[in-house]
Design a protein around this motif. Structure first.
Motif, PDB file in Angstrom:
ATOM      1  N   LYS A  41      57.818  29.731  73.646  1.00 27.53           N
ATOM      2  CA  LYS A  41      57.415  29.107  72.378  1.00 27.53           C
ATOM      3  C   LYS A  41      58.120  27.755  72.226  1.00 27.53           C
ATOM      4  CE  LYS A  41      56.248  33.333  69.861  1.00 27.53           C
ATOM      5  NZ  LYS A  41      56.581  34.290  68.805  1.00 27.53           N
ATOM      6  N   ARG A  77      48.473  31.932  70.385  1.00 29.97           N
ATOM      7  CA  ARG A  77      49.099  33.159  69.849  1.00 29.97           C
ATOM      8  C   ARG A  77      49.732  32.898  68.490  1.00 29.97           C
ATOM      9  NH1 ARG A  77      53.531  36.129  73.747  1.00 29.97           N
ATOM     10  NH2 ARG A  77      55.007  36.928  72.200  1.00 29.97           N
ATOM     11  N   GLY A 102      59.270  44.798  66.371  1.00 29.82           N
ATOM     12  CA  GLY A 102      59.585  44.117  67.641  1.00 29.82           C
ATOM     13  C   GLY A 102      59.571  42.612  67.442  1.00 29.82           C
ATOM     14  N   ASP A 126      63.773  45.259  65.170  1.00 29.34           N
ATOM     15  CA  ASP A 126      63.849  45.227  66.637  1.00 29.34           C
ATOM     16  C   ASP A 126      65.015  46.132  67.044  1.00 29.34           C
ATOM     17  OD1 ASP A 126      63.974  44.293  69.504  1.00 29.34           O
ATOM     18  OD2 ASP A 126      62.611  42.744  68.748  1.00 29.34           O
ATOM     19  N   ASP A 173      64.882  51.603  66.778  1.00 28.22           N
ATOM     20  CA  ASP A 173      63.961  51.814  67.898  1.00 28.22           C
ATOM     21  C   ASP A 173      62.660  52.319  67.270  1.00 28.22           C
ATOM     22  OD1 ASP A 173      62.468  52.834  69.989  1.00 28.22           O
ATOM     23  OD2 ASP A 173      64.216  53.631  71.059  1.00 28.22           O
TER      24      ASP A 173
END
Ligand SMILES: C[S@@+](CC[C@H](N)C(=O)[O-])C[C@H]1O[C@@H](n2cnc3c(N)ncnc32)[C@H](O)[C@@H]1O
Length: 358
Positions: A41, A77, A102, A126, A173
């Motif tokens: 990015k 994106r 995430g 995350d 998680d």
């Protein structure tokens, strides 16, 4: 009970250790994909594909130049996700929340705030090792000052969770529903408020079973939700196989690729887990419709005269939009901040709906 627990003695211990270290090394490689995404990015930002004044705050190493098709892929994106998010926020006049699963070092929260777009709660999730690093970058001195954007002074818990009024960053998680649910509760999430979930290149790293469980729990918990899932598609052709091999060489397993075979596999995954309407937009389609106001400028940046590689890359990514609206007023006319379920398709006005709505 864990399966190794039924083996006693040395053998059980050895198997348990081996399994744990294997899963840690897998998770570590998955977490490293965030560094790659952040750097890609940043490479696109440096060349002027799009503006992100915040990304540099999360970069500590030199940014390597990427191929033009990679830069365009990352621009597409970021631009498509931003467009969909903007439309969601506008539709609900900010009376909504965003939960990014995430999230890595994504800067969407700050880009939105700098553009004057506010939501009631913006939550990022995350692995705790990633959120702990993100918190360090957020809190370090320097410009732009990321903390100034929060509506309250940040409270840091166990170095991996940060709560700061409208912004929350938590370590969990997402394969462990109980852990995630507890963390979302700690953020003060309101399950009755329209909610946008984001997963940007996350589910390929998670088993289909684990993603199924997550999607099912979210569909049950939230009254009115839209899910934006950006990830690979058409992974069984030659290009898809090469993509998979490249990641496997870096020790990154892709157990979620089974859901990335085609539009049907993407749609089925959401439908079987309680999401009512699902649309898949392949990124070529998005490039030609939603993003077409900018593509002339984009193709001039590196003087691209051959679009074949770009087209091939875009053919292997898709933005999946899923909707689940269980509010009693869901079928009512739009108004008072209550949008009807069918109108929650965030590309509805600009992309042809060639896919079968579910
Ligand atoms: C390719 S990166 C994308 C990061 C960010 N969404 C973006 O597009 O810039 C994938 C991210 O998903 C996170 N992730 C993968 N599996 C996860 C899990 N089970 N729980 C929490 N985060 C996970 C990784 O740590 C990583 O930050």
């Amino acid at each position: 009970m864990e399966s190794e627990a039924i083996l006693d003695g040395e053998l059980g211990e050895e198997i348990a250790t081996r399994r744990r270290s294997h899963s840690f090394s897998d998770d570590y490689s998955v977490q490293k994909t965030n560094d790659d995404a952040t750097h890609c990015k940043a490479a696109a930002v440096q060349l002027g594909y799009y503006k992100d004044e915040f990304l540099n705050r999360f970069i500590t190493e030199d940014v390597i130049r990427r191929d033009p098709e990679i830069n365009i892929g990352y621009w597409a994106r970021v631009a498509s996700i931003s467009t969909a998010v903007d439309r969601f926020v506008l539709r609900h006049q900010g009376k909504c929340q965003i939960i990014s699963l995430g999230c890595g070092f994504d800067t969407l929260y700050w880009r939105q705030k700098a553009a004057g777009k506010h939501v009631q709660k913006f939550v990022e999730v995350d692995f705790s090792s990633v959120t702990a690093r993100k918190i360090k970058h957020i809190m370090k001195p320097g410009q732009p000052n990321l903390v100034e954007y929060f509506t309250e002074k940040p409270k840091d818990r166990q170095h991996a969770d940060l709560h700061a009024g409208d912004y929350h960053l938590v370590g969990a998680d997402i394969r462990q529903w109980n852990e995630l649910e507890t963390k979302l509760e700690a953020c003060g999430i309101d399950a009755n408020l329209p909610t946008l979930f984001l997963a940007e290149c996350v589910f390929p790293y998670i088993s289909v079973d684990a993603t199924d469980k997550l999607l099912k729990e979210l569909a049950e918990m939230f009254q009115c939700a839209v899910f934006l899932n950006y990830e690979q598609i058409n992974v069984t052709d030659r290009f898809g196989k090469i993509m998979e091999e490249n990641l496997e060489h870096r020790n990154v397993q892709l157990p979620g690729f089974a859901a990335c075979v085609n539009e049907d596999t993407h749609i089925e995954r959401f439908v079987r887990n309680g999401w009512k309407e699902v649309k898949v937009f392949d990124m070529n389609e998005v490039y030609n419709s939603v993003l077409n106001g900018e593509t002339t400028r984009i193709e001039k940046i590196e003087k691209l005269d051959e679009m074949l590689l770009v087209r091939q890359l875009l053919l292997h990514y898709a933005l999946v939009m899923a909707i689940n609206d269980r509010r009693p007023t869901a079928s009512a006319e739009e108004g008072n901040g209550h949008a009807a379920a069918g109108s929650l398709n965030l590309f509805a006005s600009s992309a042809p709906s060639s896919q079968t709505p579910v």
